[in-house]
Scaffold this motif. Structure first.
Motif, PDB file in Angstrom:
ATOM      1  N   GLN A 123       0.906  -1.376  -0.091  1.00 11.42           N
ATOM      2  CA  GLN A 123      -0.137   0.014  -0.111  1.00 11.42           C
ATOM      3  C   GLN A 123       0.900   1.298  -0.040  1.00 11.42           C
ATOM      4  O   GLN A 123       0.690   2.272  -0.630  1.00 11.42           O
ATOM      5  CB  GLN A 123      -0.928  -0.009   1.309  1.00 11.42           C
ATOM      6  N   LYS A 124       1.991   1.273   0.698  1.00 12.11           N
ATOM      7  CA  LYS A 124       2.932   2.295   0.631  1.00 12.11           C
ATOM      8  C   LYS A 124       3.850   2.400  -0.339  1.00 12.11           C
ATOM      9  O   LYS A 124       4.775   3.213  -0.802  1.00 12.11           O
ATOM     10  CB  LYS A 124       3.861   2.364   1.837  1.00 12.11           C
ATOM     11  N   GLY A 125       3.800   1.413  -1.342  1.00 14.06           N
ATOM     12  CA  GLY A 125       4.454   1.593  -2.592  1.00 14.06           C
ATOM     13  C   GLY A 125       5.953   0.742  -2.292  1.00 14.06           C
ATOM     14  O   GLY A 125       6.805   0.952  -3.126  1.00 14.06           O
ATOM     15  N   GLU A 126       6.142  -0.084  -1.268  1.00 12.78           N
ATOM     16  CA  GLU A 126       7.405  -0.568  -0.959  1.00 12.78           C
ATOM     17  C   GLU A 126       7.248  -1.940  -1.240  1.00 12.78           C
ATOM     18  O   GLU A 126       7.368  -2.876  -0.729  1.00 12.78           O
ATOM     19  CB  GLU A 126       7.642  -0.302   0.493  1.00 12.78           C
ATOM     20  N   TYR A 127       7.403  -2.029  -2.780  1.00 17.91           N
ATOM     21  CA  TYR A 127       7.082  -3.727  -3.130  1.00 17.91           C
ATOM     22  C   TYR A 127       8.119  -4.338  -3.080  1.00 17.91           C
ATOM     23  O   TYR A 127       7.784  -5.518  -2.791  1.00 17.91           O
ATOM     24  CB  TYR A 127       6.688  -3.187  -4.885  1.00 17.91           C
ATOM     25  N   LYS A 128       9.479  -4.120  -3.062  1.00 19.49           N
ATOM     26  CA  LYS A 128      10.468  -4.999  -2.749  1.00 19.49           C
ATOM     27  C   LYS A 128      10.460  -5.522  -1.607  1.00 19.49           C
ATOM     28  O   LYS A 128      10.520  -6.771  -1.091  1.00 19.49           O
ATOM     29  CB  LYS A 128      11.845  -4.267  -3.154  1.00 19.49           C
ATOM     30  N   GLN A 129      10.039  -4.696  -0.566  1.00 19.08           N
ATOM     31  CA  GLN A 129       9.864  -4.959   0.993  1.00 19.08           C
ATOM     32  C   GLN A 129       8.682  -6.043   1.112  1.00 19.08           C
ATOM     33  O   GLN A 129       8.823  -6.831   1.894  1.00 19.08           O
ATOM     34  CB  GLN A 129       9.975  -3.781   1.969  1.00 19.08           C
ATOM     35  N   ALA A 130       7.503  -5.662   0.354  1.00 22.13           N
ATOM     36  CA  ALA A 130       6.526  -6.594   0.493  1.00 22.13           C
ATOM     37  C   ALA A 130       6.883  -8.018  -0.062  1.00 22.13           C
ATOM     38  O   ALA A 130       6.258  -9.010   0.634  1.00 22.13           O
ATOM     39  CB  ALA A 130       5.471  -5.839  -0.377  1.00 22.13           C
ATOM     40  N   LEU A 131       7.648  -8.004  -1.173  1.00 23.14           N
ATOM     41  CA  LEU A 131       7.942  -9.516  -1.560  1.00 23.14           C
ATOM     42  C   LEU A 131       8.815 -10.020  -0.722  1.00 23.14           C
ATOM     43  O   LEU A 131       8.478 -11.223  -0.613  1.00 23.14           O
ATOM     44  CB  LEU A 131       8.821  -9.361  -2.837  1.00 23.14           C
ATOM     45  N   ALA A 132       9.469  -9.531   0.197  1.00 25.17           N
ATOM     46  CA  ALA A 132      10.341 -10.007   0.994  1.00 25.17           C
ATOM     47  C   ALA A 132       9.448 -10.622   2.055  1.00 25.17           C
ATOM     48  O   ALA A 132       9.759 -11.684   2.754  1.00 25.17           O
ATOM     49  CB  ALA A 132      11.242  -9.149   1.581  1.00 25.17           C
ATOM     50  N   SER A 133       8.629  -9.760   2.685  1.00 31.17           N
ATOM     51  CA  SER A 133       7.493 -10.113   3.575  1.00 31.17           C
ATOM     52  C   SER A 133       6.670 -11.327   3.476  1.00 31.17           C
ATOM     53  O   SER A 133       6.540 -12.148   4.024  1.00 31.17           O
ATOM     54  CB  SER A 133       6.841  -9.116   4.148  1.00 31.17           C
ATOM     55  N   LEU A 134       6.593 -11.160   2.046  1.00 35.57           N
ATOM     56  CA  LEU A 134       5.535 -12.543   1.451  1.00 35.57           C
ATOM     57  C   LEU A 134       6.259 -13.811   1.627  1.00 35.57           C
ATOM     58  O   LEU A 134       5.673 -15.023   1.643  1.00 35.57           O
ATOM     59  CB  LEU A 134       4.981 -12.293   0.038  1.00 35.57           C
ATOM     60  N   ASP A 135       7.642 -13.596   1.465  1.00 37.45           N
ATOM     61  CA  ASP A 135       8.417 -15.092   1.367  1.00 37.45           C
ATOM     62  C   ASP A 135       8.298 -15.593   2.608  1.00 37.45           C
ATOM     63  O   ASP A 135       8.496 -16.755   2.826  1.00 37.45           O
ATOM     64  CB  ASP A 135      10.169 -14.802   1.464  1.00 37.45           C
ATOM     65  N   HIS A 136       7.799 -15.001   3.975  1.00 36.80           N
ATOM     66  CA  HIS A 136       7.832 -15.390   5.149  1.00 36.80           C
ATOM     67  C   HIS A 136       6.235 -16.046   5.326  1.00 36.80           C
ATOM     68  O   HIS A 136       6.166 -16.801   6.436  1.00 36.80           O
ATOM     69  CB  HIS A 136       8.159 -14.476   6.333  1.00 36.80           C
ATOM     70  N   VAL A 137       5.423 -15.911   4.469  1.00 34.41           N
ATOM     71  CA  VAL A 137       3.993 -16.373   4.728  1.00 34.41           C
ATOM     72  C   VAL A 137       4.114 -17.785   4.302  1.00 34.41           C
ATOM     73  O   VAL A 137       4.094 -17.862   3.018  1.00 34.41           O
ATOM     74  CB  VAL A 137       2.920 -15.455   4.022  1.00 34.41           C
ATOM     75  N   THR A 138       3.868 -18.482   4.980  1.00 27.08           N
ATOM     76  CA  THR A 138       4.019 -20.117   4.563  1.00 27.08           C
ATOM     77  C   THR A 138       2.634 -20.689   5.020  1.00 27.08           C
ATOM     78  O   THR A 138       2.407 -22.072   4.776  1.00 27.08           O
ATOM     79  CB  THR A 138       4.988 -20.694   5.587  1.00 27.08           C
ATOM     80  N   ASP A 139       1.850 -20.150   5.432  1.00 27.61           N
ATOM     81  CA  ASP A 139       0.279 -20.578   5.725  1.00 27.61           C
ATOM     82  C   ASP A 139      -0.310 -21.238   4.313  1.00 27.61           C
ATOM     83  O   ASP A 139      -0.386 -20.573   3.309  1.00 27.61           O
ATOM     84  CB  ASP A 139      -0.693 -19.689   6.290  1.00 27.61           C
ATOM     85  N   ARG A 140      -0.594 -22.549   4.130  1.00 24.24           N
ATOM     86  CA  ARG A 140      -1.001 -23.033   2.773  1.00 24.24           C
ATOM     87  C   ARG A 140      -2.342 -22.371   2.439  1.00 24.24           C
ATOM     88  O   ARG A 140      -2.586 -22.164   1.187  1.00 24.24           O
ATOM     89  CB  ARG A 140      -1.305 -24.514   3.136  1.00 24.24           C
ATOM     90  N   GLN A 141      -3.425 -22.382   3.280  1.00 21.86           N
ATOM     91  CA  GLN A 141      -4.511 -21.713   2.962  1.00 21.86           C
ATOM     92  C   GLN A 141      -4.585 -20.242   2.479  1.00 21.86           C
ATOM     93  O   GLN A 141      -5.358 -19.884   1.691  1.00 21.86           O
ATOM     94  CB  GLN A 141      -5.455 -21.769   4.237  1.00 21.86           C
ATOM     95  N   ARG A 142      -3.337 -19.677   2.819  1.00 23.56           N
ATOM     96  CA  ARG A 142      -3.346 -18.248   2.322  1.00 23.56           C
ATOM     97  C   ARG A 142      -2.291 -18.335   0.820  1.00 23.56           C
ATOM     98  O   ARG A 142      -2.176 -17.122   0.428  1.00 23.56           O
ATOM     99  CB  ARG A 142      -2.465 -17.448   3.318  1.00 23.56           C
ATOM    100  N   GLN A 143      -2.000 -19.043   0.473  1.00 30.39           N
ATOM    101  CA  GLN A 143      -0.948 -19.247  -0.607  1.00 30.39           C
ATOM    102  C   GLN A 143      -1.401 -18.490  -1.930  1.00 30.39           C
ATOM    103  O   GLN A 143      -0.886 -17.935  -2.564  1.00 30.39           O
ATOM    104  CB  GLN A 143      -0.325 -20.509  -0.935  1.00 30.39           C
ATOM    105  N   PRO A 144      -3.083 -18.899  -2.366  1.00 25.99           N
ATOM    106  CA  PRO A 144      -3.614 -18.206  -3.427  1.00 25.99           C
ATOM    107  C   PRO A 144      -3.490 -16.636  -3.180  1.00 25.99           C
ATOM    108  O   PRO A 144      -3.149 -15.903  -4.084  1.00 25.99           O
ATOM    109  CB  PRO A 144      -4.881 -18.726  -3.528  1.00 25.99           C
ATOM    110  N   GLU A 145      -3.684 -16.145  -1.988  1.00 25.76           N
ATOM    111  CA  GLU A 145      -3.791 -14.589  -1.985  1.00 25.76           C
ATOM    112  C   GLU A 145      -1.993 -14.250  -1.928  1.00 25.76           C
ATOM    113  O   GLU A 145      -2.218 -13.211  -2.541  1.00 25.76           O
ATOM    114  CB  GLU A 145      -4.250 -14.420  -0.329  1.00 25.76           C
ATOM    115  N   VAL A 146      -1.352 -15.033  -1.494  1.00 27.20           N
ATOM    116  CA  VAL A 146       0.044 -14.667  -1.375  1.00 27.20           C
ATOM    117  C   VAL A 146       0.654 -14.667  -3.045  1.00 27.20           C
ATOM    118  O   VAL A 146       1.031 -13.428  -3.335  1.00 27.20           O
ATOM    119  CB  VAL A 146       0.844 -15.561  -0.667  1.00 27.20           C
ATOM    120  N   ALA A 147       0.317 -15.510  -3.870  1.00 27.16           N
ATOM    121  CA  ALA A 147       0.533 -15.400  -5.093  1.00 27.16           C
ATOM    122  C   ALA A 147      -0.002 -14.234  -5.813  1.00 27.16           C
ATOM    123  O   ALA A 147       0.820 -13.608  -6.666  1.00 27.16           O
ATOM    124  CB  ALA A 147       0.125 -16.852  -5.861  1.00 27.16           C
TER     125      ALA A 147
END
Length: 391
Positions: A316-340
């Motif tokens: 939302q802040k436009g920090e897209y590289k940081q957002a991608l790095a944070s998404l790397d830590h989201v491992t919940d299987r049910q959330r993977q479609p949203e993560v992708a």
């Protein structure tokens, strides 16, 4: 009050011992006992009266009255009650003597927790009160007795009589009234009583907290916020739970930034995960993005699922590289479609169209939806346009 009444009775005894109604023999014994009492030799005073043999009814009643006083002064409560009861029940005492003796008897019964026997005496006393006595004190006692007997409506009736005297507010009468109102669930009336108590004791936290509780119970959210915040301003020490309640009230009343600031104070000594996420939520609602990201990041270090919240705010802040790095830590299987799909959006913003399309297709494969299909179609068309422009 009882001590003052006893002194009054003793003075009456000294002044009236030679009254026409009292026999010379009884008067002499009364004066002798009274002299011992004035020297605080109560055992001697009691002995004189106990050994006195009387035949006249008035003599017996008068000396029983004196004996009750001396028993009480000698801390012999039960004999005092019995002697005063004998004097009152004799029907021989003069009007003023009878009234003051009955008053002392009622007070001693109350002191001895004999509430039901005390009541008829107090009610009898209210029928004709001497000018030098205070009728409002009787109604206060009646209210106290009914309260002890858990007779809540009668308690309020007695306190209504007390209120008719229009005296300045005092804590004891108001506390009795409040207790009965709470038992009867007269919430609005109890709120008014609590406000009067707070005026008298503004630093007593119990009054403030009860007021807030009742305001919440009656759906007065703004009033509850006002009361609790004012209590804090008054210097009332609030517990962590109460500060958290205040934060929630700020948030519910559209002031999330104050809510977050309060929770920040609590986080200085308590890093409980639930508290951290609550604080992060308030910062987010206040649109304080940096503080919200900071709080969600603290939560994420305790529980990886909150990296999702961090990533969304970073995007939302436009920090897209940081957002991608944070998404790397989201491992919940049910959330993977949203993560992708979140990856696809971030990569699109970074102009990495091939990778963005791959993530969009992954999201649609994991959980087909109109949104994921829309991204796949859009990125496919965009990539084709870019390919034509560069060919």
């Amino acid at each position: 009050m009882i001590r003052r009444l006893i002194i009054y009775l003793l003075l009456m005894g000294a002044a009236s011992s030679s009254a026409a109604e009292l026999s010379p023999y009884a008067a002499n014994k009364a004066l002798q006992a009274n002299q011992f009492a004035q020297e605080e030799r109560f055992i001697d005073a009691i002995r004189v009266l106990e050994e006195t043999q009387l035949t006249r009814a008035y003599d017996k009643a008068y000396l029983a009255r004196m004996l009750g006083v001396f028993y009480w002064q000698n801390e012999q409560l039960q004999p005092a009650i019995q002697s005063l009861s004998d004097a009152v029940n004799s029907g021989e005492l003069q009007e003023e003597q009878e009234w003051t003796t009955r008053r002392m008897l009622a007070d001693l019964l109350l002191m001895d927790h004999q509430y039901q026997p005390a009541l008829p005496h107090y009610y009898q006393l209210t029928k004709q009160v001497p000018k030098d006595q205070k009728a409002h004190e009787l109604w206060l006692r009646i209210g106290q007795v009914h309260y002890q007997l858990q007779q809540w409506k009668k308690t309020l009736e007695a306190m209504a009589h007390y209120q008719h005297f229009q005296l300045p507010d005092q804590v004891t009468p108001l506390s009795i009234t409040l207790g009965a109102q709470l038992q009867l669930e007269y919430w609005s009336a109890a709120i008014d009583t609590l406000k009067r108590l707070i005026t008298l004791e503004p630093s007593k936290s119990n009054w403030w907290l009860q007021l807030v509780s009742l305001e919440l119970r009656t759906g007065r959210q703004k009033e509850a916020l006002s009361s609790l915040s004012l209590a804090k301003l008054q210097g009332v020490e609030l517990s962590p739970q109460e500060l958290r309640l205040l934060a929630q009230l700020y948030a519910q009343n559209g002031i999330p930034v104050r809510a977050a600031q309060l929770l920040e104070q609590l986080l200085a000594t308590n890093s409980d995960l639930e508290l951290v996420t609550e604080c992060a939520t308030y910062w987010q609602r206040a649109k304080e993005w940096d503080k919200a990201i900071e709080s969600w990041s603290i939560a994420a270090k305790k529980d990886r699922q909150y990296y999702w919240n961090v990533a969304l705010l970073q995007s939302q802040k436009g920090e897209y590289k940081q957002a991608l790095a944070s998404l790397d830590h989201v491992t919940d299987r049910q959330r993977q479609p949203e993560v992708a799909l979140a990856r696809a959006r971030a990569l699109y913003k970074l102009n990495q169209l091939d990778d963005a399309l791959a993530q969009a297709k992954k999201a649609h494969h994991l959980s087909p939806s109109r949104e994921s299909q829309g991204w796949v179609d859009y990125l496919t068309q965009l990539r084709a346009i870019n390919a034509r422009q560069t060919s």
